[in-house]
Design an enzyme around this catalytic site. Structure first.
Site, PDB file in Angstrom:
ATOM      1  CG  ASP A 129      -2.766   6.997  -7.349  1.00  0.00           C
ATOM      2  OD1 ASP A 129      -3.543   6.027  -7.262  1.00  0.00           O
ATOM      3  OD2 ASP A 129      -1.676   6.945  -7.960  1.00  0.00           O
ATOM      4  CG  ASP A 140       5.095   4.942  -6.850  1.00  0.00           C
ATOM      5  OD1 ASP A 140       4.438   3.917  -6.654  1.00  0.00           O
ATOM      6  OD2 ASP A 140       4.688   5.900  -7.537  1.00  0.00           O
ATOM      7  CD  GLU A 153       5.299   0.382  -8.456  1.00  0.00           C
ATOM      8  OE1 GLU A 153       4.268  -0.191  -8.809  1.00  0.00           O
ATOM      9  OE2 GLU A 153       5.595   1.523  -8.839  1.00  0.00           O
ATOM     10  CG  ASP A 208      -0.815  -0.750  -7.378  1.00  0.00           C
ATOM     11  OD1 ASP A 208      -1.669   0.098  -7.062  1.00  0.00           O
ATOM     12  OD2 ASP A 208       0.393  -0.498  -7.504  1.00  0.00           O
TER      13      ASP A 208
HETATM   14  C1  GLC Z   1       2.559   2.768  -8.279  1.00  0.00           C
HETATM   15  C2  GLC Z   1       1.645   2.520  -7.104  1.00  0.00           C
HETATM   16  C3  GLC Z   1       0.229   2.775  -7.512  1.00  0.00           C
HETATM   17  C4  GLC Z   1       0.105   4.195  -8.006  1.00  0.00           C
HETATM   18  C5  GLC Z   1       1.162   4.524  -9.061  1.00  0.00           C
HETATM   19  C6  GLC Z   1       1.278   5.991  -9.300  1.00  0.00           C
HETATM   20  O1  GLC Z   1       2.323   1.918  -9.318  1.00  0.00           O
HETATM   21  O2  GLC Z   1       1.816   1.220  -6.650  1.00  0.00           O
HETATM   22  O3  GLC Z   1      -0.651   2.516  -6.463  1.00  0.00           O
HETATM   23  O4  GLC Z   1      -1.160   4.389  -8.548  1.00  0.00           O
HETATM   24  O5  GLC Z   1       2.438   4.093  -8.695  1.00  0.00           O
HETATM   25  O6  GLC Z   1       2.026   6.602  -8.288  1.00  0.00           O
END
Ligand code: GLC
Length: 646
Positions: free
Chosen positions: A140, A283, A325, A395
């Site tokens: 990911d 995150d 985030e 994203d």
């Molecule tokens: C956040 C990141 C994304 C990721 C997710 C899971 O949203 O920006 O890219 O898929 O976390 O860690």
């Protein structure tokens, strides 16, 4: 320290770790503990039972003391400097840049060779996308971490990170790294121990022997990746159970109700801080706390836990900021900068997802009424915090527009969101956009969008078609989008490639593991040819780069754009013109942006009401561009930053 008593228990004093320090340094630690103890104590008390909270306070302060004692003298100096200037990150001269290390510079050491590019742009904050050791194969994009304390071998070593952080610090650039708090890779040591059956580590996760509990939760849980990772639980043979996996099946959610999990992460936070990381991007923070019958996002405990982590960093390493985030609905978003009892006590920074979405909505609809309503409806955030403002990130873009906001301006939320997906995927007749549809959800008919700024503004299509007028219009839209972001206050972050107007990666699916995830389209490799071409201001990359550099330089000189000064969106006069005012003791700064493809005006009497009749446009140095009718006129995609010079 004041004495502790049963009625007013003060903070526990971690004597051991501090024993070797000078009396001054010890005293500094104690003063910080006193200052932040209420935040730590209250945060813990809101999440854990009293006995657990008391024991946790002791363990956490011991971690903080050890980390404080081990902290590099250079970082202690930075702590002092930042304590003396607590608004450092709110300054209008702040400018962020985000990149995948390998796509930007090959390796962590390679970033040193790109510092010229960053300094040319005026960058003061560099976010390197996940660099900590991920699982092998699909990870990911690095968000499935297998080891928080080592670095991806192909990128370099922990020492390279320390060295880079030091070099950046020397140039006034803060290093920003991701810290994934919600989950670890199935291959992380905790998950491996759980799979071996170690009870201590099984308790780090949420594991259920059958579907009863998962099904009960699923009734109210949304799906993050309905396409390639449907559902929120994964059966694991080794565990003989269903483990909670909000994201991919290989990303195991950790259980924050287990106090050991908090201590583990606190220790990782402090370790990264001592490497020289200055901002931690927390995150997927919205997902940390699970509560039956809810979406398991934005629960109050999330904010209390952030408060605990922030109190600890303020004690051990106050130069460090936390950045949330949380890509969530507008009403939930503001809580990440602190509302109510968490006011000013949680993250210092949070992504302004609402602004980002509204920028794309305005550009597609050529209408500012929805954006004006939605942005005005957002409650004020603490003046000690700052938004991360951005046009797009790594994203996809999800249309976080509430039905209520849409209805308030006579739109249907569902159809407007559907229009935006049609528009940005290029399906809408006449749309110049070239985005890709990400995670179409059959149940909700939700369609998110991937694409670079060039893809979405129509620059990619116009360049391919050799359409010079189309290129001009798209460059203007790209700069307008960034001008709105830069005029907002907070830290504007440019996403690698957008500073050159780079198109999406046509080969995004070629890399193994990426074929199902089209977010890779907007994570291209930095195009060396475009970078070289940017030296010539007549080329497209040169025009974009020069435009952004100019916006950033002008911004840095405008005290009105300090993040403590709210961005106030004014009532609509012309539906094509967004008007934002920043009220400052020096006088107001009025930012106007024409989101349409035609000339549009803004009433002269309103300019007069703001005392700006004699104003100068900070971007051009010209006076107010009055039309013959006494109104102010803006060309297609035109922007004005009006303020009176002293
Ligand atoms: C956040 C990141 C994304 C990721 C997710 C899971 O949203 O920006 O890219 O898929 O976390 O860690």
């Amino acid at each position: 320290m004041p004495p502790r008593s049963a009625a007013h228990p003060g903070p526990p004093v971690p004597a051991d770790a501090l024993a070797e320090l000078s009396p001054e340094r010890r005293e500094l630690f104690h003063l910080r503990v006193q200052r932040w103890w209420p935040d730590l104590r209250d945060g813990l008390a809101a999440v854990y039972p009293p006995e657990v909270a008391a024991e946790l306070a002791e363990r956490l302060l011991a971690c903080a003391a050890t980390s404080f004692a081990e902290r590099d003298p250079d970082l202690h100096r930075l702590d002092q400097a930042r304590t003396l200037r607590p608004d450092w990150f709110q300054e209008p001269s702040m400018l962020g840049y985000a990149a995948y290390t390998e796509r930007f510079a090959g390796t962590i050491a390679g970033v040193h060779d790109r510092l010229g590019h960053l300094e040319d742009l005026g960058v003061t904050y560099l976010h390197l996308m996940p660099v900590l050791q991920p699982r092998e194969g699909d990870s990911d994009g690095g968000y499935a971490v297998a080891d928080y304390r080592s670095v991806r071998a192909d990128l370099g070593t922990v020492e390279d990170v320390r060295e880079l952080a030091r070099a950046l610090r020397g140039r006034g650039i803060s290093l920003v790294l991701d810290l994934v708090l919600n989950h670890v890779a199935r291959e992380h040591a905790w998950a491996r121990a759980a799979r071996r059956g170690e009870e201590r580590y099984r308790r780090y996760f949420r594991i259920h022997p059958d579907r009863e509990v998962p099904d009960a939760y699923e009734r109210t849980l949304p799906e993050v990746f309905p396409d390639f990772a449907p559902g929120n639980f994964t059966w694991d043979e080794d565990l003989q159970g269903w483990v909670w996996t909000t994201f991919n099946s290989f990303q195991w959610d950790v259980d924050w109700s287990n106090p050991d999990v908090l201590v583990e992460y606190a220790d990782i936070v402090l370790w990264l801080a001592n490497l020289g990381v200055e901002v931690l991007r927390l995150d997927a923070i919205a997902f940390l706390w699970k509560r039956l019958g809810t979406s398991c996002q934005n629960e109050p405990e999330v904010h209390s836990l952030t408060q605990v982590l922030r109190a600890l960093t303020r004690i051990a390493c106050p130069a460090v900021l936390l950045k949330a985030e949380a890509i969530v609905a507008p009403a939930d978003l503001v809580h990440y900068l602190g509302r109510g009892r968490h006011h000013g006590r949680v993250s210092d920074l949070a992504y302004h997802n609402t602004l980002m979405v509204q920028i794309w909505s305005m550009l597609a609809a050529r209408d500012v009424r929805l954006a004006t309503h939605a942005l005005r409806a957002l409650p004020a955030v603490p003046t000690s915090t700052a938004w991360i403002t951005y046009v797009r990130c790594h994203d996809d873009i999800g249309w976080a527009i509430s039905d209520a906001d849409a209805e308030a301006v006579g739109l249907s939320g569902f159809w407007h969101r559907s229009f935006l997906s049609d528009y940005y995927s290029g399906e809408f007749p006449g749309s110049p956009a070239r985005g890709l549809v990400f995670q179409e959800n059959a149940a909700t008919r939700d369609r998110r969008i991937s694409g670079t700024a060039a893809d979405l503004t129509g620059l990619t299509a116009a360049r391919e078609a050799g359409d010079a007028a189309g290129v001009d219009a798209a460059v203007a839209r790209l700069l307008l989008a960034h001008a709105v972001v830069l005029a907002w206050g907070g830290i504007p972050v440019l996403w690698m490639g957008d500073e050159l107007g780079q198109s999406g990666d046509p080969d995004w699916a070629a890399e193994p593991g990426h074929e199902n995830d089209n977010r890779w389209v907007h994570r291209p490799w930095l195009d060396e040819a475009e970078l070289a071409a940017a030296a010539d201001p007549a080329t497209v990359p040169g025009r974009v780069l020069a435009g952004l550099r100019h916006l950033a330089r002008v911004r840095g000189e405008l005290p009105h754009l300090h993040a403590s000064i709210a961005a106030e969106v004014l009532d609509v006069s012309d539906p094509g013109v967004l008007a934002v005012v920043r009220r400052h003791p020096l006088g107001d700064l009025l930012c106007l942006a024409n989101v349409t493809g035609e000339w549009r005006s803004w009433p002269g009497y309103r300019v007069a009401e703001l005392g700006l009749t004699e104003a100068t446009d900070a971007l051009t140095g010209n006076g107010v561009p009055w039309g013959g009718d006494g109104d102010v006129w803006l060309p297609p995609a035109g922007v004005l930053w009006l303020r009176v010079l002293d």
